[in-house]
Scaffold this motif. Structure first.
Motif, PDB file in Angstrom:
ATOM      1  N   LEU A 145       1.023  -1.098   0.449  1.00 47.74           N
ATOM      2  CA  LEU A 145       0.230   0.294   0.150  1.00 47.74           C
ATOM      3  C   LEU A 145       1.053   1.156  -0.103  1.00 47.74           C
ATOM      4  O   LEU A 145       1.962   1.081   0.848  1.00 47.74           O
ATOM      5  N   ASP A 146       0.431   1.842  -0.951  1.00 43.75           N
ATOM      6  CA  ASP A 146       1.709   3.610  -0.667  1.00 43.75           C
ATOM      7  C   ASP A 146       2.252   4.182   0.409  1.00 43.75           C
ATOM      8  O   ASP A 146       3.495   4.302   0.259  1.00 43.75           O
ATOM      9  N   THR A 147       1.253   3.883   1.303  1.00 42.38           N
ATOM     10  CA  THR A 147       1.614   4.643   2.531  1.00 42.38           C
ATOM     11  C   THR A 147       2.935   4.427   3.724  1.00 42.38           C
ATOM     12  O   THR A 147       3.099   4.610   3.944  1.00 42.38           O
ATOM     13  N   GLU A 148       3.080   2.837   3.161  1.00 37.47           N
ATOM     14  CA  GLU A 148       3.774   1.964   4.118  1.00 37.47           C
ATOM     15  C   GLU A 148       5.332   1.276   3.292  1.00 37.47           C
ATOM     16  O   GLU A 148       6.076   0.309   3.286  1.00 37.47           O
ATOM     17  N   ALA A 149       4.977   1.840   1.922  1.00 34.92           N
ATOM     18  CA  ALA A 149       6.138   1.084   0.373  1.00 34.92           C
ATOM     19  C   ALA A 149       7.586   2.050   1.607  1.00 34.92           C
ATOM     20  O   ALA A 149       8.307   2.651   1.210  1.00 34.92           O
ATOM     21  N   PRO A 150       8.834   0.915   1.384  1.00 37.81           N
ATOM     22  CA  PRO A 150       9.172   0.711   1.489  1.00 37.81           C
ATOM     23  C   PRO A 150      10.629   0.962   0.305  1.00 37.81           C
ATOM     24  O   PRO A 150       9.749  -0.320  -0.521  1.00 37.81           O
ATOM     25  N   ARG A 151      11.833   1.607  -0.102  1.00 34.68           N
ATOM     26  CA  ARG A 151      12.167   1.628  -1.377  1.00 34.68           C
ATOM     27  C   ARG A 151      13.284   0.570  -1.815  1.00 34.68           C
ATOM     28  O   ARG A 151      13.535   1.645  -2.899  1.00 34.68           O
ATOM     29  N   ASP A 152      13.279  -0.218  -1.268  1.00 27.98           N
ATOM     30  CA  ASP A 152      14.604  -0.625  -1.531  1.00 27.98           C
ATOM     31  C   ASP A 152      14.496  -1.269  -1.426  1.00 27.98           C
ATOM     32  O   ASP A 152      15.450  -3.111  -1.333  1.00 27.98           O
ATOM     33  N   TYR A 153      13.210  -2.173  -2.497  1.00 29.44           N
ATOM     34  CA  TYR A 153      12.945  -3.431  -2.816  1.00 29.44           C
ATOM     35  C   TYR A 153      12.832  -4.023  -4.556  1.00 29.44           C
ATOM     36  O   TYR A 153      12.778  -2.883  -4.465  1.00 29.44           O
ATOM     37  N   LEU A 154      12.908  -4.729  -4.759  1.00 33.74           N
ATOM     38  CA  LEU A 154      12.416  -4.828  -5.898  1.00 33.74           C
ATOM     39  C   LEU A 154      12.380  -6.288  -6.612  1.00 33.74           C
ATOM     40  O   LEU A 154      13.227  -7.777  -5.869  1.00 33.74           O
ATOM     41  N   ARG A 155      11.720  -6.365  -7.692  1.00 38.49           N
ATOM     42  CA  ARG A 155      10.980  -7.966  -7.567  1.00 38.49           C
ATOM     43  C   ARG A 155      11.924  -8.280  -9.255  1.00 38.49           C
ATOM     44  O   ARG A 155      11.848  -7.724 -10.207  1.00 38.49           O
ATOM     45  N   LEU A 156      12.404  -9.657  -9.018  1.00 35.60           N
ATOM     46  CA  LEU A 156      13.067 -10.447 -10.261  1.00 35.60           C
ATOM     47  C   LEU A 156      11.938 -11.624 -11.434  1.00 35.60           C
ATOM     48  O   LEU A 156      11.725 -12.121  -9.739  1.00 35.60           O
ATOM     49  N   SER A 157      12.373 -11.586 -11.969  1.00 39.35           N
ATOM     50  CA  SER A 157      11.391 -12.587 -12.084  1.00 39.35           C
ATOM     51  C   SER A 157      12.545 -13.546 -13.612  1.00 39.35           C
ATOM     52  O   SER A 157      13.044 -13.054 -14.424  1.00 39.35           O
ATOM     53  N   PHE A 158      12.614 -15.117 -12.887  1.00 36.88           N
ATOM     54  CA  PHE A 158      13.462 -15.519 -13.297  1.00 36.88           C
ATOM     55  C   PHE A 158      12.739 -17.037 -14.747  1.00 36.88           C
ATOM     56  O   PHE A 158      13.390 -17.780 -15.123  1.00 36.88           O
ATOM     57  N   SER A 159      11.838 -16.941 -14.748  1.00 35.33           N
ATOM     58  CA  SER A 159      10.377 -17.510 -15.903  1.00 35.33           C
ATOM     59  C   SER A 159      10.636 -17.225 -16.840  1.00 35.33           C
ATOM     60  O   SER A 159      10.443 -18.204 -17.828  1.00 35.33           O
ATOM     61  N   TYR A 160      11.239 -16.423 -17.670  1.00 37.40           N
ATOM     62  CA  TYR A 160      10.832 -15.557 -19.307  1.00 37.40           C
ATOM     63  C   TYR A 160      12.215 -16.152 -20.512  1.00 37.40           C
ATOM     64  O   TYR A 160      11.781 -16.571 -20.645  1.00 37.40           O
ATOM     65  N   VAL A 161      12.724 -14.971 -19.348  1.00 36.74           N
ATOM     66  CA  VAL A 161      13.976 -14.781 -20.371  1.00 36.74           C
ATOM     67  C   VAL A 161      14.792 -15.844 -20.551  1.00 36.74           C
ATOM     68  O   VAL A 161      14.745 -16.687 -19.742  1.00 36.74           O
ATOM     69  N   SER A 162      15.653 -15.665 -21.714  1.00 38.78           N
ATOM     70  CA  SER A 162      16.376 -16.685 -21.983  1.00 38.78           C
ATOM     71  C   SER A 162      17.454 -17.012 -20.764  1.00 38.78           C
ATOM     72  O   SER A 162      17.629 -16.107 -20.468  1.00 38.78           O
ATOM     73  N   ALA A 163      17.975 -18.358 -20.382  1.00 39.96           N
ATOM     74  CA  ALA A 163      19.781 -18.673 -19.896  1.00 39.96           C
ATOM     75  C   ALA A 163      20.649 -17.460 -19.684  1.00 39.96           C
ATOM     76  O   ALA A 163      20.615 -16.359 -18.957  1.00 39.96           O
ATOM     77  N   GLU A 164      20.879 -16.869 -21.338  1.00 43.81           N
ATOM     78  CA  GLU A 164      21.708 -16.051 -21.443  1.00 43.81           C
ATOM     79  C   GLU A 164      21.560 -14.881 -21.202  1.00 43.81           C
ATOM     80  O   GLU A 164      22.044 -14.201 -20.299  1.00 43.81           O
TER      81      GLU A 164
END
Lengths: 398, 398
Positions: free
Chosen positions: A360-379
């Motif tokens: 929720l907007d009000t409480e968001a920490p700013r120093d995280y991110l999400r990575l997805s390993f599902s889609y792009v090729s290994a290289e």
């Protein structure tokens, strides 16, 4: 002309929330899309699915084009029931609703259970589009943190006890992704699941279990809340989006009959006969368990590749989750505003989802991110992590 | 466990309405289904559509299986814009929403414009599933009769004037099917359309124009309200359900940008990429106008066959509408309760929809019924009318 006066008050309020999809980065051409929660293209059975449609039409002619009539829509329902049974969930036909993806199922649950008089508990962080949905119905959204073992049920218990003691509004619904959570990748152990269900009983709320990633376990199948539910507290949603293709829009909800009955009441897009028949027919022609097994191995390999690349390239201080299934790794970049980082990263040719969107907007920490390993090729994945590590270093130097 | 307390008050109220689909007769095997508002199976391009999907996958591989990415979803949007332009409706991209059928579009319009604080005007009789939708949002539903020239706008004007004089709640939305109306088959002449739009301006309401049958004219194209709208009062919904196949679930809404923006906000089933791409690709490969022309001729012939059969077989006193397009004929059987008649008719091997379902419960006349000439073969249609005439005679003797 000013149309605002035509909108009821609650709609006007909802329209003040962040726009749907505002979290989605506008990824430049050629960038490595570690933002995309899409399935591996190699696991999409393009030609088998086309062949199935051909067979379906040969057999049923115009039936799948009508409102009702194809026997394969019933076969899809039966397939879902059988599949859930293989994960120890016993479902009667009246307890199942086929939806256009888990997202529609979540919206229907919110539609029948939430309005401004109701409160809902969400995990922090959680699936950003579920937040969008809930904010369309109520402003009373309570967050409970997630750690490496998923939802912190002790914190939840404390919050519930305090709210009751202070005569505050008690939640009637809790939304959780207990297995391979989006975005953290964490999974609740059995003890937490059992405690959550006993809290639901004690504090009289329903649990919306989002199991979108549950079939993609790398080691052993997680035990769903639904299979543990003895008292009719759990509404379970699942989907083929992560294991067959999100563009097909096939998901489901299973739950107590009065809940499914009410969801059906408000589901106004009718049955998607053609695509449901095609998927029902497809499932009868393939060895789904063998496919799932292949996918589990494939995504586990992808996870390992991403973990190795992170280990090799990330600067000191950066940490990440190690998921046992699903699509996502949650990265902590202490002191780095990942929202600002995204601009640098996209310039360097890689995208991710800034972590604040999962709160929720009000409480968001700013120093995280999400990575997805599902889609792009290994290289590309390795190249993407290199670029991301470079972007972080650039940010830290700036 | 009693789940009622979990439902907000408005949901509890909605659940007291007649169940969705309660109008649908449980037609016995072998009966002639004059109840079915389905397209003629001969007009469903089963193999061409399958071929298109094969081509699509050859060209785009996994793209149509993902959330976004196929260029053909954009082509579908462009096709819709072009098609509407051929009927003198000028639409910008931000004024178009692709929905899962017109039904979902109607639900989204109701979702953003109606709640218990708002009133809506409907035609009496009207599309029964639209009544279902509106009743989910408000109890303030005002009916205005339909005659052989569609909505009686003079009656509407009188009602609006009286309500204003008496300080009653004024409607903010009016729902109409101006062309080949469901169920009456009637079409509003231009003068009524113009007057309706001037009333919308004078009394400050929006108009939801349902044009599901508008392309299936037998003589000349009706002029849509949307094309006459100078002031942004009209939200127009259309669909491929009646001209390609309802099982595909492709429909659309076009309207003022703030309205479409709000509808998009609450559309939580995401884009149906696979089917939208397939339909977008299909439209680019066929001569749609030639197809439409064939359908118009075909349905006009079917109408004539049904009209002849009615003339030949119906007992004295029975009257019916003569539609200039669409699927339906509205039959008046004075003194016959068509709800009771349906049991006799189904025993005799024919089904229809009793007229009362097309009205709000409280005001429903009992001696009308809807026939569809779109679906069953010409031979079955004649046989069905014979059986229906026999059933009416049986009822009258009993």
């Amino acid at each position: 002309m000013d149309y605002r006066s035509f909108f009821p008050k609650t709609i006007q309020n909802s329209l003040n929330n962040p726009a749907p999809g505002a979290w989605m980065p506008n990824v430049p051409c050629g960038a490595v899309r570690l933002s995309a929660g899409y399935p591996d293209p190699a696991f999409i059975p393009t030609h088998q699915f086309t062949d199935t449609i051909e067979k379906l039409i040969q057999e049923e002619h115009d039936l799948p084009f009508h409102y009702i009539g194809s026997r394969y829509t019933a076969e899809l329902r039966q397939w879902i029931v059988d599949h859930l049974s293989s994960r120890n969930m016993v479902v009667r036909p009246t307890e199942l609703l086929v939806a256009a993806g888990a997202f529609q199922a979540i919206d229907l649950v919110a539609r029948i259970l939430l309005d401004s008089s109701k409160a809902v508990v969400v995990e922090a962080p959680t699936y950003m589009e579920a937040l969008e949905v809930f904010q369309n119905y109520t402003t009373d959204i309570l967050s409970v943190p997630v750690d490496r073992d998923g939802l912190c049920v002790d914190t939840l218990e404390q919050m519930l006890a305090e709210r009751r003691a202070n005569h505050l509004q008690m939640p009637s619904l809790l939304y959780t992704i207990p297995s391979f959570q989006n975005p953290t990748g964490s999974t609740m152990p059995l003890s937490r699941r059992q405690k959550l269900l006993s809290l639901a009983e004690m504090y009289d709320f329903l649990v919306l279990e989002d199991d979108a990633y549950g079939d993609l376990f790398f080691d052993k199948a997680p035990i769903t809340l639904k299979s543990l539910d003895q008292t009719g507290r759990v509404i379970y949603v699942g989907s083929l989006s992560k294991v067959l293709g999100p563009g097909l829009r096939i998901g489901w909800a299973v739950g107590p009959e009065p809940i499914i009955h009410a969801m059906n009441w408000f589901k106004k897009d009718l049955d998607h006969t053609f695509i449901e028949a095609a998927v029902g027919c497809f499932m009868g022609r393939i060895d789904w368990n063998a496919r799932l097994q292949t996918m589990r191995q494939g995504y586990a390999q992808r996870r390992d590749i991403m973990l190795s690349a992170l280990k090799e390239h990330m600067p000191d201080g950066v940490t990440w989750s190690v998921p046992d299934g699903g699509y996502f790794i949650w990265v902590h970049v202490p002191g780095v505003d990942t929202h600002a980082l995204l601009d640098i990263a996209m310039e360097a040719g890689v995208s991710f989802i800034p972590g604040n969107y999962f709160y929720l907007d009000t409480e968001a920490p700013r120093d995280y991110l999400r990575l997805s390993f599902s889609y792009v090729s290994a290289e590309d994945m390795v190249r993407g992590i290199e670029r991301l590590a470079g972007a972080i270093k650039t940010f830290q130097l700036s």
